[in-house]
Write a protein that holds these residues in place. Structure first.
Motif, short mmCIF file in Angstrom:
data_model
loop_
_atom_site.label_atom_id
_atom_site.label_comp_id
_atom_site.label_asym_id
_atom_site.label_seq_id
_atom_site.Cartn_x
_atom_site.Cartn_y
_atom_site.Cartn_z
N SER A 16 -0.73 -43.45 -10.42
CA SER A 16 -1.36 -42.68 -11.49
C SER A 16 -1.58 -41.22 -11.06
N THR A 17 -1.89 -40.97 -9.80
CA THR A 17 -2.05 -39.61 -9.29
C THR A 17 -0.72 -38.86 -9.36
N TRP A 18 0.35 -39.53 -8.97
CA TRP A 18 1.69 -38.91 -9.01
C TRP A 18 2.07 -38.55 -10.45
N VAL A 19 1.83 -39.47 -11.41
CA VAL A 19 2.15 -39.22 -12.82
C VAL A 19 1.31 -38.06 -13.34
N TYR A 20 0.02 -38.01 -12.99
CA TYR A 20 -0.86 -36.94 -13.43
C TYR A 20 -0.38 -35.57 -12.92
N VAL A 21 -0.04 -35.49 -11.65
CA VAL A 21 0.43 -34.23 -11.06
C VAL A 21 1.75 -33.80 -11.70
N ALA A 22 2.67 -34.73 -11.91
CA ALA A 22 3.95 -34.40 -12.53
C ALA A 22 3.75 -33.93 -13.97
N THR A 23 2.85 -34.57 -14.70
CA THR A 23 2.56 -34.18 -16.08
C THR A 23 1.95 -32.78 -16.13
N GLN A 24 1.01 -32.49 -15.23
CA GLN A 24 0.40 -31.17 -15.19
C GLN A 24 1.43 -30.09 -14.86
N ARG A 25 2.37 -30.39 -13.96
CA ARG A 25 3.43 -29.45 -13.60
C ARG A 25 4.32 -29.18 -14.82
N ASP A 26 4.66 -30.22 -15.60
CA ASP A 26 5.47 -30.05 -16.80
C ASP A 26 4.72 -29.24 -17.86
N ILE A 27 3.43 -29.47 -18.01
CA ILE A 27 2.63 -28.73 -18.99
C ILE A 27 2.60 -27.24 -18.63
N VAL A 28 2.43 -26.93 -17.38
CA VAL A 28 2.42 -25.53 -16.94
C VAL A 28 3.79 -24.90 -17.18
N ARG A 29 4.88 -25.62 -16.89
CA ARG A 29 6.23 -25.10 -17.10
C ARG A 29 6.48 -24.84 -18.58
N MET A 30 6.10 -25.79 -19.44
CA MET A 30 6.29 -25.62 -20.88
C MET A 30 5.43 -24.48 -21.43
N SER A 31 4.21 -24.36 -20.96
CA SER A 31 3.33 -23.27 -21.40
C SER A 31 3.93 -21.91 -21.03
N THR A 32 4.49 -21.81 -19.85
CA THR A 32 5.14 -20.58 -19.43
C THR A 32 6.35 -20.27 -20.31
N ASP A 33 7.16 -21.29 -20.60
CA ASP A 33 8.33 -21.10 -21.47
C ASP A 33 7.92 -20.65 -22.86
N ILE A 34 6.89 -21.26 -23.42
CA ILE A 34 6.40 -20.90 -24.75
C ILE A 34 5.88 -19.46 -24.75
N ALA A 35 5.17 -19.06 -23.71
CA ALA A 35 4.66 -17.68 -23.63
C ALA A 35 5.82 -16.69 -23.55
N GLN A 36 6.87 -17.03 -22.81
CA GLN A 36 8.03 -16.14 -22.72
C GLN A 36 8.74 -16.04 -24.07
N ILE A 37 8.87 -17.13 -24.79
CA ILE A 37 9.51 -17.11 -26.11
C ILE A 37 8.69 -16.27 -27.08
N ARG A 38 7.38 -16.44 -27.08
CA ARG A 38 6.52 -15.63 -27.96
C ARG A 38 6.66 -14.14 -27.66
N LEU A 39 6.68 -13.79 -26.38
CA LEU A 39 6.83 -12.40 -25.99
C LEU A 39 8.20 -11.86 -26.43
N SER A 40 9.23 -12.66 -26.24
CA SER A 40 10.58 -12.24 -26.66
C SER A 40 10.64 -12.02 -28.16
N LEU A 41 10.05 -12.93 -28.94
CA LEU A 41 10.05 -12.77 -30.40
C LEU A 41 9.26 -11.55 -30.83
N GLU A 42 8.16 -11.28 -30.17
CA GLU A 42 7.36 -10.10 -30.50
C GLU A 42 8.14 -8.82 -30.20
#
Length: 177
Positions: A16-42
């Motif tokens: 469960s610790t491994w799944v939690y850490v992997a999920t948090q890493r994916d959330i941070v990666r997706m949040s960064t991608d979304i922020a870059q897309i928003r900036l590009s669109l702006e």
């Protein structure tokens, strides 16, 4: 037996610790991608004419076009008859003697059109009209908003728009001499 249960509990906690850490890493990666897309669109919106403002509706554009035509027709009707050049003659004796395009006037062209410019020896010969640019018979290619010298004259040919706003196959040109 209690040793096996303890070992299974430790394995479950580790998984469960491994799944939690992997999920948090994916959330941070997706949040960064979304922020870059928003900036590009702006930034892309700032580069577009109108600064990213919403485009007017079709009804609004048609109303605007209708108003512009009404103004042009009114000014045409109020113009003295002597000021209008005769159809089928050039504006000056130095130019062509057939129908010609007066300098400073915007006009629509399509592929294969040829127009002499009044008062000059210049001829506009359109090879093809494409979205974003126009190709002329002498090999000149002009992008929307661009201009080039008309060969053999002191005139400049500008492409106002091409295949824009549902006018596929047509370009709006302007000649200045």
């Amino acid at each position: 037996m209690s040793f096996a249960v303890g070992l299974a509990a430790i394995g479950a906690i580790a998984a469960s610790t491994w799944v939690y850490v992997a999920t948090q890493r994916d959330i941070v990666r997706m949040s960064t991608d979304i922020a870059q897309i928003r900036l590009s669109l702006e930034l892309f919106g700032r580069q577009q004419p109108g600064g990213g403002a919403p485009a007017p509706s079709l009804d609004q554009r048609l109303l605007d076009l209708s108003n512009r035509l009404a103004i042009l027709e009114d000014s045409w009707r109020n113009q003295p008859a002597a000021a209008l050049p005769a159809i089928g003659t050039g504006a000056t004796s130095a130019g062509p003697t057939s129908d010609c395009m007066p300098a400073g006037t915007r006009f629509l062209v399509a592929s294969g059109d040829e127009y002499p410019i009044c008062g000059t020896t210049g001829i506009i010969a359109v090879t093809s009209v494409n979205p974003g640019y126009v190709v002329f018979q002498d090999g000149t290619t002009i992008a929307n908003g661009g201009n080039a010298g008309l060969k053999g004259t002191a005139c400049t040919l500008a492409v106002v728009s091409s295949s824009a706003d549902g006018m596929d196959g047509y370009a709006e040109l302007r000649v200045s001499c």
